[in-house]
Design an enzyme around this catalytic site. Structure first.
Site, mmCIF file in Angstrom:
data_model
loop_
_atom_site.group_PDB
_atom_site.id
_atom_site.type_symbol
_atom_site.label_atom_id
_atom_site.label_comp_id
_atom_site.label_asym_id
_atom_site.label_seq_id
_atom_site.Cartn_x
_atom_site.Cartn_y
_atom_site.Cartn_z
ATOM 1 N N LYS A 9 6.206 0.808 -2.225
ATOM 2 C CA LYS A 9 6.668 0.226 -0.958
ATOM 3 C C LYS A 9 5.813 0.741 0.221
ATOM 4 O O LYS A 9 5.053 1.707 0.074
ATOM 5 C CB LYS A 9 8.137 0.597 -0.749
ATOM 6 C CG LYS A 9 9.065 -0.020 -1.810
ATOM 7 C CD LYS A 9 10.526 0.280 -1.488
ATOM 8 C CE LYS A 9 11.426 -0.375 -2.512
ATOM 9 N NZ LYS A 9 12.856 -0.218 -2.152
ATOM 10 N N TYR A 49 13.845 -10.547 -1.741
ATOM 11 C CA TYR A 49 15.143 -9.851 -1.801
ATOM 12 C C TYR A 49 16.313 -10.807 -1.561
ATOM 13 O O TYR A 49 17.387 -10.356 -1.163
ATOM 14 C CB TYR A 49 15.171 -8.709 -0.786
ATOM 15 C CG TYR A 49 14.488 -7.433 -1.266
ATOM 16 C CD1 TYR A 49 14.980 -6.727 -2.372
ATOM 17 C CD2 TYR A 49 13.384 -6.913 -0.603
ATOM 18 C CE1 TYR A 49 14.375 -5.557 -2.805
ATOM 19 C CE2 TYR A 49 12.782 -5.732 -1.033
ATOM 20 C CZ TYR A 49 13.281 -5.060 -2.133
ATOM 21 O OH TYR A 49 12.696 -3.888 -2.558
ATOM 22 N N ASN A 112 12.487 4.320 -0.165
ATOM 23 C CA ASN A 112 12.596 5.069 -1.423
ATOM 24 C C ASN A 112 11.355 4.897 -2.311
ATOM 25 O O ASN A 112 11.429 4.979 -3.528
ATOM 26 C CB ASN A 112 13.896 4.702 -2.152
ATOM 27 C CG ASN A 112 14.013 3.222 -2.464
ATOM 28 O OD1 ASN A 112 13.130 2.439 -2.116
ATOM 29 N ND2 ASN A 112 15.078 2.832 -3.134
#
Ligand code: CMP
Length: 138
Positions: A9, A49, A112
């Site tokens: 990410k 998403y 994360n």
């Protein structure tokens, strides 16, 4: 033999963690069958998403995922989906097992470091979102 989608990410890329993630994949017999760097638009992150669009964190998540470049990969190996999820650790880094990528590097439930598909159906959708069949080798 199974395939799954992995993303380093924007926080992982910005912090210089691409090599660290790739090393852990290769050390654990997850073969990289496709790999590229992308910078998603907000609309592209929203499409990726879409399954989370009713969740309260959707706006923040899609802004974050379109805030900088990501590295997207297709991983291949026996039981690749579950094995990669084990290497990543729990979504919430505070609950991630010691030695996992998120326990070692995540700073936030959202930032994360990595993403991984959670099931064969989502893996198929997610790999197809970023790669066509000619871009996946093996
Ligand atoms: P990922 O595995 O990419 O799947 C959905 C993402 O939403 C997750 O990792 C986090 O980056 C982000 N997220 C933010 N808040 C939450 C939350 N409360 N629960 C689950 N995922 C969250």
């Amino acid at each position: 033999m199974e395939r799954t989608l992995s993303i380093v990410k924007p926080d992982g890329v910005a912090r210089g963690l691409i090599g660290e993630v790739v090393k852990r994949l290769e050390d654990n017999d997850l073969k990289i069958a496709a790999m590229k760097m992308i910078h998603m638009t907000l609309a592209q992150a929203e499409g990726f998403y879409a399954v989370h669009k009713e969740r309260p964190f959707f706006g923040s998540l899609t802004e974050f995922m379109s805030s900088g470049p990501c590295v997207v990969m297709v991983l291949e190996g026996d039981d690749a989906i579950a094995r990669y999820r084990k290497l990543m650790g729990a979504t919430n880094y505070k609950e991630a097992d010691p030695g996992t990528i998120r326990a070692d590097f995540a700073t936030d439930i959202e930032k994360n470091v990595v993403h991984g598909s959670d099931a064969p159906e989502t893996a198929a959708f997610e790999m197809g979102y970023f790669f066509n069949s000619f871009e996946i080798v093996g």
